[in-house]
Write a protein that holds these residues in place. Structure first.
Motif, mmCIF file in Angstrom:
data_model
loop_
_atom_site.group_PDB
_atom_site.id
_atom_site.type_symbol
_atom_site.label_atom_id
_atom_site.label_comp_id
_atom_site.label_asym_id
_atom_site.label_seq_id
_atom_site.Cartn_x
_atom_site.Cartn_y
_atom_site.Cartn_z
ATOM 1 N N GLU A 183 0.816 -1.209 0.000
ATOM 2 C CA GLU A 183 0.000 0.000 0.000
ATOM 3 C C GLU A 183 0.858 1.271 0.000
ATOM 4 O O GLU A 183 0.450 2.300 -0.544
ATOM 5 C CB GLU A 183 -0.914 0.000 1.228
ATOM 6 C CG GLU A 183 -1.930 -1.136 1.210
ATOM 7 C CD GLU A 183 -2.719 -1.206 2.502
ATOM 8 O OE1 GLU A 183 -2.460 -0.341 3.380
ATOM 9 O OE2 GLU A 183 -3.575 -2.097 2.638
ATOM 10 N N ARG A 184 2.029 1.171 0.610
ATOM 11 C CA ARG A 184 2.911 2.323 0.701
ATOM 12 C C ARG A 184 3.304 2.831 -0.682
ATOM 13 O O ARG A 184 3.392 4.034 -0.932
ATOM 14 C CB ARG A 184 4.153 1.922 1.507
ATOM 15 C CG ARG A 184 5.154 3.012 1.753
ATOM 16 C CD ARG A 184 6.197 2.520 2.733
ATOM 17 N NE ARG A 184 6.727 1.219 2.356
ATOM 18 C CZ ARG A 184 7.456 0.443 3.150
ATOM 19 N NH1 ARG A 184 7.718 0.838 4.370
ATOM 20 N NH2 ARG A 184 7.912 -0.725 2.735
ATOM 21 N N GLU A 185 3.525 1.921 -1.603
ATOM 22 C CA GLU A 185 3.901 2.309 -2.960
ATOM 23 C C GLU A 185 2.779 3.067 -3.656
ATOM 24 O O GLU A 185 3.018 4.040 -4.391
ATOM 25 C CB GLU A 185 4.274 1.059 -3.756
ATOM 26 C CG GLU A 185 4.753 1.346 -5.157
ATOM 27 C CD GLU A 185 5.024 0.073 -5.934
ATOM 28 O OE1 GLU A 185 5.275 0.174 -7.143
ATOM 29 O OE2 GLU A 185 4.971 -1.010 -5.323
ATOM 30 N N GLN A 186 1.530 2.664 -3.411
ATOM 31 C CA GLN A 186 0.390 3.345 -4.035
ATOM 32 C C GLN A 186 0.274 4.780 -3.520
ATOM 33 O O GLN A 186 -0.053 5.708 -4.281
ATOM 34 C CB GLN A 186 -0.886 2.565 -3.739
ATOM 35 C CG GLN A 186 -0.882 1.155 -4.315
ATOM 36 C CD GLN A 186 -2.102 0.357 -3.883
ATOM 37 O OE1 GLN A 186 -3.006 0.905 -3.232
ATOM 38 N NE2 GLN A 186 -2.134 -0.921 -4.240
ATOM 39 N N VAL A 187 0.520 4.977 -2.211
ATOM 40 C CA VAL A 187 0.476 6.325 -1.653
ATOM 41 C C VAL A 187 1.518 7.211 -2.322
ATOM 42 O O VAL A 187 1.248 8.367 -2.705
ATOM 43 C CB VAL A 187 0.692 6.264 -0.130
ATOM 44 C CG1 VAL A 187 0.844 7.666 0.443
ATOM 45 C CG2 VAL A 187 -0.444 5.529 0.545
ATOM 46 N N LEU A 188 2.709 6.699 -2.473
ATOM 47 C CA LEU A 188 3.792 7.485 -3.072
ATOM 48 C C LEU A 188 3.491 7.801 -4.537
ATOM 49 O O LEU A 188 3.798 8.905 -5.019
ATOM 50 C CB LEU A 188 5.115 6.722 -2.941
ATOM 51 C CG LEU A 188 5.647 6.574 -1.511
ATOM 52 C CD1 LEU A 188 6.811 5.585 -1.466
ATOM 53 C CD2 LEU A 188 6.097 7.921 -0.962
ATOM 54 N N GLN A 189 2.889 6.858 -5.245
ATOM 55 C CA GLN A 189 2.533 7.109 -6.642
ATOM 56 C C GLN A 189 1.506 8.233 -6.748
ATOM 57 O O GLN A 189 1.559 9.082 -7.657
ATOM 58 C CB GLN A 189 1.962 5.822 -7.274
ATOM 59 C CG GLN A 189 2.987 4.747 -7.523
ATOM 60 C CD GLN A 189 3.918 5.074 -8.680
ATOM 61 O OE1 GLN A 189 3.769 6.111 -9.336
ATOM 62 N NE2 GLN A 189 4.885 4.206 -8.917
ATOM 63 N N ALA A 190 0.568 8.248 -5.802
ATOM 64 C CA ALA A 190 -0.438 9.320 -5.817
ATOM 65 C C ALA A 190 0.212 10.680 -5.603
ATOM 66 O O ALA A 190 -0.134 11.670 -6.280
ATOM 67 C CB ALA A 190 -1.487 9.041 -4.738
ATOM 68 N N LEU A 191 1.144 10.774 -4.646
ATOM 69 C CA LEU A 191 1.836 12.038 -4.398
ATOM 70 C C LEU A 191 2.663 12.463 -5.613
ATOM 71 O O LEU A 191 2.736 13.655 -5.947
ATOM 72 C CB LEU A 191 2.733 11.906 -3.164
ATOM 73 C CG LEU A 191 2.006 11.824 -1.818
ATOM 74 C CD1 LEU A 191 2.991 11.488 -0.695
ATOM 75 C CD2 LEU A 191 1.282 13.135 -1.505
#
Length: 1344
Positions: free
Chosen positions: A160-168
């Protein structure tokens, strides 16, 4: 919208009353009500889109505020909603940016929404990261443990951490800077995002492979902040801070800086980070926890990624080369290496690049001598990478090679290994020649140097043509030319004008098609050939034809001065401005010839220089090979493995003397270290057992050729070791076996033309193969016998001998010693007699017939010689006498072989047969007896348990064999006894029987006779030692040592008194005798046949023998002796006393060399302590200053500890009166210096105080220092010293008085028959038995 959202520094600041129009959280929702509010948030997101964050910010803030109290599912729902909001903003904002109706209020709402969403998402991400890390530490379930549900859900955070970073990333990629006034993004917003990134980087698993997607997202997000949001300075500071505390981030940040500088174009980040590292002081880097390892690793990895971008900042980093941190020195050297490999390499460098390259190479060379071993090793590895990349300039090869060879003597094992690897790389990538041999290069070099000298002499003989500059030539022609110019301008003669016009007609016709530059060239040519008038006329006409030309512009007014200036400019321009017309002037024939000769001379000089460089490189390689070959027997396994690999490399590149290393490493197949043994086996398999070729036949021939080259001229030990390799090959399932055997038989039978040496090698290889597969020889046994033992046997006895050895290989695997002999027949005869005793049914009868026939042939030959006419010349008599001596030598050698193998036959074959018969008899008796009484059965069982029945029977059989040897073998009716008097007579009369071959054979035969019984040995032992000491033939002395070694094993009590005579041969003047002596004594001592005494000092002297092979044997002796408990420790005091004896006359340098080696075996603290006291006690009995100095030097070689220092203090009285001697004082000072290193303050104070005492006694004398006040200050010290000296009851501490040796009577060899017995040692020279040696079992020795 009337309010603005400001990103807070602390989360709690949002609930406080803010400034004017500043957003403040109004309602912090309780944890229990959060699910309902999140549902409203979700519904609003569906209906209103991402701008709903403006209304529901308090809900997200409440989740953040109660993150420790709410359930994990609530936090996950909030995270998902915030992620959708950020993704929605990333989709909805781009159309607004390009819209013309984007109002200020809409812009304000969008800005607040962006800041709110990003703030909540970043802070909630940090919260999840902290919980995940905390859970991974707290849970850590053991084997079989179950993970909690919450723990399992937290483990999904990685994905999930990777998805958050992609959104930012998607949001920040947009031009959101335009939302702020003047596009100035507030620092708090940037810090909010960057702090989230840095928080994620603190995770210990971020550098793992599974975290690569997350790692890449963080790097790209930070790259956006650096490039678009002015985060350069903050990023560089944060990189340094995180490296200081998290060592695992070095590779992450190296990759990050590479991405930021290359993909995002922010190269300034490299300069900022490197400057920060370069400004670190030595104090900071040496402080614990300074992150120096992370800095060093970061620099190394960054240098590998972007070496070209680091060049401008190298000056900042080079300051660390002078610092105390060796880790930073290594990193800077690694960076320099990467720059030299990837940037400053090749021939296309400009002058600046070459200067930088040379400067960097000089820096690396300096650190080959760095004080820290790790730096030296890593710099050598850097050079290895440079050489493998072919980035080392040719001019540096010799210099670096010399330094690498020098590093082979380094104290650090890692540096030595790295030096070996560098030398292997040099050989693999050398730019000179495929075959490096200094001997082969000498002749071509001398030839080319002679040719160069001859060319230089020829050039000197030629009259040197004066090279006159144009300016000098102009000065010479100027007066005459001026006259011509004036004549042309002032002449009134029409005839001259007509002539000049006629001469110029042709020139003018050619001139019409030329330009001004071509005309200028023609003018210069006319001036060179003295056609001045033509030149002047051309000048005048050129101005008329080319009025706009700059060259002829001055001729607008044709005066003499203008004409001279114009022609001077044209003619002298080649010296100054080199105009084109001057370059086009054709050279003279003499100049062309001179240029050709100079070109040839330069080519020859380059060829000579190339050959000189090649020879220098070859000499360095040969020197390196000799040093590395000696490392094959080091104790360190890794060094031996590197040395083996180096030997393989040099052999593959056909370097001169490479086979020597390959042969030398062969005995390592017997190594107890599995790693070394495997390395050697793999090396030989790679070199010899995996041949290259197009067909199986070619591969087999290559394999046979390689192995034959090894066997030719190889020693017996080498052949035995090679046998192990060959057996492994034939024991494997290789498809080459049958073809290899076929090639070997073809060579042996002569079907293919081959040399005699290769024939012998082929038969030996067949014997080795037969030990793994008997059918290799059995299937062609008739062929083997017919070729080697047929009618042509006399042509090559060595081939016959090797054939006999091969036949023996399929009957018995016993190894026999090969004594030194230079004649082929005796070695063949020895193997033939051995084969007879292995195969024949009655070998004694067969050998008796051989002896009788040989004796009869000799007598017939002597009889024929007696009938020779008296007129025969002296030359014929001499040759006949030599023939008789040779035949007699062969007969005596046969006698000795028969005697030896007869004893061996009795003790092996006959004894085995007796045991077999006894076993059958016992079985038969047991069957006949049947059941026995209980009492008898119990007694027999007890005897069997005690081993008495078998032991008594074996003793009876051994006694029978011993009785046969003592009474029957040399009885009068036995043929062997007839030759014993002859043997004694030949050995005791060297003056009369001086033929080398006869003397050698007689001594060997006598020693073999002495093996029969103790009586024969005792009767002739004095004669054998006389031969050992006084024979003029080195081969006889060497053979006598081997024979006496065997006799020592067989009859130890008889030979024990003569031990000193055996040790005496260690100082023989002939190297081969010394080598044999040390080899035999090594075997006797290590097998506990000889007691180790102070006589071992003679072996210690061989550590400085001029012959390297003898030195290595002596070193091996002490290496093996050191494995025995306390052996060297017990011997050291006596060895020191013997070697420091003034009568020996050993130099102090040699003494120090020997002692350094011997003291390296003293590793136990208790041994060191005891040796300190023993050596101090020796000061009392030492008589000379040299002995005092040697004892002090020995003390300084000990690895002194605190207990040893206390013992040194206690023994003060032993050496204090000798301290005035510098040779005693300086070594003791060096001990104090060693003790002071790394010691505690209290102990250091004691050392300093004792050093002051030493210095005081040395400068003022003992009587002026030892005062009552000092005794009062140290009342206990003296008492303890005296108690320790007198309280010891060990008499070995005191060296006994040297006894006066009686002079031995001088005994000369005599050639008179009456004085034959005088050649034997007198009775007074015969040592008496002092310590009988009993044959104890190993179990008894261990028990004692």
């Amino acid at each position: 919208m009337s309010w603005d959202f400001f990103v807070p520094v602390y989360v709690g600041d949002l609930v406080k009353i803010g400034g004017i129009n500043q957003y403040v959280v109004q309602d912090v929702v309780p944890p229990k009500q959060l699910p309902a509010h999140l549902s409203k948030f979700k519904a609003s997101l569906r209906s209103k889109g991402p701008m709903c964050i403006l209304e529901h910010f308090d809900t997200g803030y409440s989740v953040l505020q109660h993150s420790n109290a709410v359930e994990l599912s609530v936090k996950e729902d909030a995270l998902e909603l915030l992620q959708q909001v950020v993704n929605g903003l990333a989709v909805s904002l781009p159309p607004l940016f390009i819209s013309t109706s984007f109002t200020a209020s809409e812009r304000k709402e969008s800005l607040n929404a962006v800041k709110m969403a990003v703030f909540l998402l970043c802070k909630l991400t940090e919260s999840f990261e902290s919980d995940s890390y905390r859970q991974s530490i707290v849970m850590a379930p053991g084997k079989g443990g179950k993970k909690s549900k919450a723990g399992e859900r937290l483990l999904q955070w990685d994905s999930e951490r990777e998805q958050v970073l992609q959104a930012l990333i998607q949001l920040l990629q947009l031009d959101i800077c335009s939302l702020w006034s003047l596009s100035l993004v507030e620092e708090e917003f940037i810090s909010c995002v960057s702090c989230c990134c840095y928080k994620l980087l603190e995770n210990p698993t971020i550098s793992h492979v599974k975290s690569k997607p997350t790692r890449d997202c963080i790097i790209h997000l930070l790259g956006l902040l650096i490039k678009k949001y002015n985060h350069l300075l903050g990023a560089s500071v944060k990189v340094i801070q995180l490296l200081q505390h998290f060592e695992q981030l070095s590779s992450v940040f190296a990759q990050g800086v590479y991405v930021w500088s290359s993909e995002y174009g922010v190269r300034a980040i490299i300069g900022e980070v490197l400057r920060e590292i370069g400004q670190k002081s030595n104090e900071e880097l040496t402080r614990e926890g300074s992150g120096v390892k992370a800095f060093a690793s970061f620099l190394t990895e960054l240098g590998a990624l972007v070496p070209e971008l680091m060049i401008p900042y190298i000056s900042v980093l080079i300051t660390h080369l002078e610092g105390e941190s060796h880790t930073m020195r290594v990193a800077v050297c690694e960076v320099l290496g990467e720059i030299l490999v990837k940037v400053l390499c090749g021939d296309g460098l400009d002058e600046s690049g070459k200067a930088d390259r040379d400067r960097y190479f000089d820096t690396l060379q300096e650190h080959l001598h760095d004080t820290h071993s790790h730096v030296r090793a890593r710099v050598l590895q850097v050079y290895t990478r440079i050489v493998n990349s072919k980035a080392l300039p040719l001019c540096k090869y010799s210099e670096v090679m010399e330094l690498a060879v020098g590093r082979l003597m380094d104290k650090s094992i890692n540096a030595v290994k790295s030096a070996i690897q560098l030398l292997a790389a040099f050989i693999a990538h050398n730019p000179y020649s495929c075959k490096l041999s200094s001997e082969d290069l000498k002749k071509p070099l001398e030839k080319e140097m002679a040719k160069l000298k001859e060319m230089k002499e020829k050039l000197e003989e030629k009259a040197p043509e004066a090279v006159i500059k144009a300016s000098e030539l102009w000065a010479a022609m100027e007066p005459e030319l001026l006259v011509t110019v004036e004549a042309e301008l002032d002449s009134d003669s029409a005839i001259e004008k007509e002539q000049s016009e006629d001469e110029e007609e042709e020139d003018v016709e050619q001139e019409e098609d030329d330009d001004d530059m071509a005309t200028a060239v023609r003018i210069a040519q006319c001036l060179r050939v003295n056609k001045y008038r033509n030149a002047v006329q051309l000048c005048l006409r050129a101005h008329r034809h080319y009025p706009e030309s700059d060259t002829f512009a001055a001729l607008s007014t044709p005066t003499a001065d203008n004409l001279m200036k114009t022609m001077a400019l044209i003619f002298k321009g080649s010296d100054e401005d080199s105009p084109e017309f001057s370059q086009n002037v054709p050279p003279t024939p003499q100049k062309e010839e001179a240029e050709k000769d100079n070109g040839e001379l330069k080519k020859q000089e380059m060829l000579v220089q190339y050959l000189q460089d090649t020879e220098t490189f070859a000499l360095q390689v040969e020197r390196a090979i000799s040093v590395i070959n000696a490392m094959l027997y080091w104790k360190t396994t890794s060094v031996v493995q590197e040395a083996v690999q180096f030997c393989v490399t040099v052999c593959e590149f056909s370097v001169a003397n490479s086979v020597s290393g390959v042969r030398k490493m062969l005995p390592l197949v017997w190594s107890t270290d599995t790693a070394i043994k495997d390395a050697v086996v793999q090396a030989y398999r790679r070199l010899y057992l995996n041949p290259q070729g197009d067909t199986v036949r070619m591969k087999a021939q290559t394999l046979v050729d390689s192995l034959s080259e090894l066997i030719v001229d190889a020693s017996l030990g080498t052949i035995q070791c090679l046998e192990e390799i060959v057996q492994e090959f034939f024991g494997s399932t290789s498809n080459l076996q049958s073809t290899v055997v076929q090639v070997l038989w073809e060579r042996f039978t002569g079907k293919r033309e081959t040399s005699v040496l290769h024939k012998r090698a082929a038969v030996l290889l067949l014997g080795m193969a037969a030990r793994a597969e008997r059918e290799v020889v059995l299937s062609n046994l008739d062929t083997l016998c017919s070729v080697a033992l047929g009618e042509k046997v006399t042509e090559d006895f060595l081939l016959a001998r090797d054939a006999v050895i091969t036949i023996c290989s399929i009957t018995d695997h016993v190894r026999v010693k090969r004594l030194k002999t230079a004649v082929a027949f005796p070695s063949f005869m020895e193997q033939a007699v051995r084969l007879i005793y292995f195969l024949a049914e009655s070998p004694d009868q067969l050998c008796s017939m051989l002896l009788q026939r040989s004796a009869r042939l000799l007598l017939d030959q002597i009889a024929e010689a007696g009938e020779i006419n008296n007129d025969v010349s002296q030359v014929q008599e001499g040759s006949q006498e030599n023939v008789s001596c040779t035949c007699l030598a062969q007969l005596l050698a046969l006698c000795g072989c028969v005697a030896f193998w007869q004893v061996s036959h009795l003790e092996r074959s006959v004894s085995a047969e007796l045991r077999r018969r006894r076993g059958e008899t016992e079985e038969q008796e047991e069957k006949e007896k049947g059941p026995v009484g209980k009492h008898t059965a119990n007694e027999s069982t007890m005897e069997e348990e005690l081993g008495l029945m078998g032991a008594s029977a074996e003793d009876t059989e051994a006694e029978l064999i011993r009785k046969i040897c003592e009474t029957e073998l040399l009885a009068e009716e036995n043929l062997l006894s007839a030759f014993l008097p002859l043997l004694v007579k030949v050995c005791s009369s060297p003056g009369r029987y001086s033929h080398p071959q006869l003397t050698t054979a007689a001594c060997l035969a006598l020693s073999q006779y002495m093996m029969i019984s103790p009586a024969v040995c005792e009767e002739n032992i004095r004669l054998m030692f006389t031969v050992l000491e006084r024979s003029t033939f080195p081969v006889v002395r060497a053979n006598a040592i081997i024979a006496l070694g065997d006799l020592t094993v067989r009859f130890p009590n008889l030979l024990e008194p003569w031990t000193q005579n055996l040790y005496a041969r260690l100082s023989d003047e002939v190297p081969s005798v010394r080598q044999t002596a040390v080899t035999v004594l090594t075997q006797l001592v290590l097998k506990d046949v000889l007691k180790v005494k102070g006589q071992v000092s003679e072996v210690a002297v061989l550590l400085i023998d001029p012959e390297p092979h003898i030195t290595s044997l002596a070193l091996n002796f002490f290496n093996e002796l050191a494995t025995k408990d306390n052996a060297i420790y017990n011997l050291l005091p006596d060895i020191i006393s013997r070697l420091s004896d003034p009568e020996r006359g050993m130099s102090s340098e040699d003494f120090n060399t020997i002692m350094k080696q011997l003291f390296s075996y003293i590793t136990k603290e208790r041994q060191t302590e005891s040796l300190v006291e023993k050596l101090c006690q020796r000061f009392r009995t030492a008589k000379t200053e040299r002995q005092w100095c040697d004892l002090a030097m020995s003390l300084s070689l000990l690895s002194m500890c605190e207990r040893g220092f206390k013992r040194l203090q206690e023994c003060w009285e032993c050496y204090s009166d000798k301290l005035t001697e510098p040779g005693v004082y300086q070594p003791l000072l060096s001990i104090m210096a060693k003790l002071r290193r790394g010691s505690k303050l209290q102990f250091k104070a004691q050392v300093d105080e004792f050093e002051k005492r030493l210095t005081a006694v040395h400068t003022r004398g003992l009587e002026n220092v030892e005062s009552p006040e000092m005794d009062e200050e140290n009342p206990n010290e003296g008492g303890q010293s005296k108690a320790s000296v007198s309280g010891r009851g060990d008499d070995s501490f005191v060296t006994p008085q040297r006894t006066r040796k009686s002079k031995k009577p001088v005994i000369n060899f005599s050639s008179d028959e009456e004085d034959e017995e005088d050649a034997v040692m007198a009775e007074s020279e015969t040592p008496k038995v002092t310590t009988p040696i009993s044959r104890a079992s190993r179990r008894t020795r261990l028990r004692n």
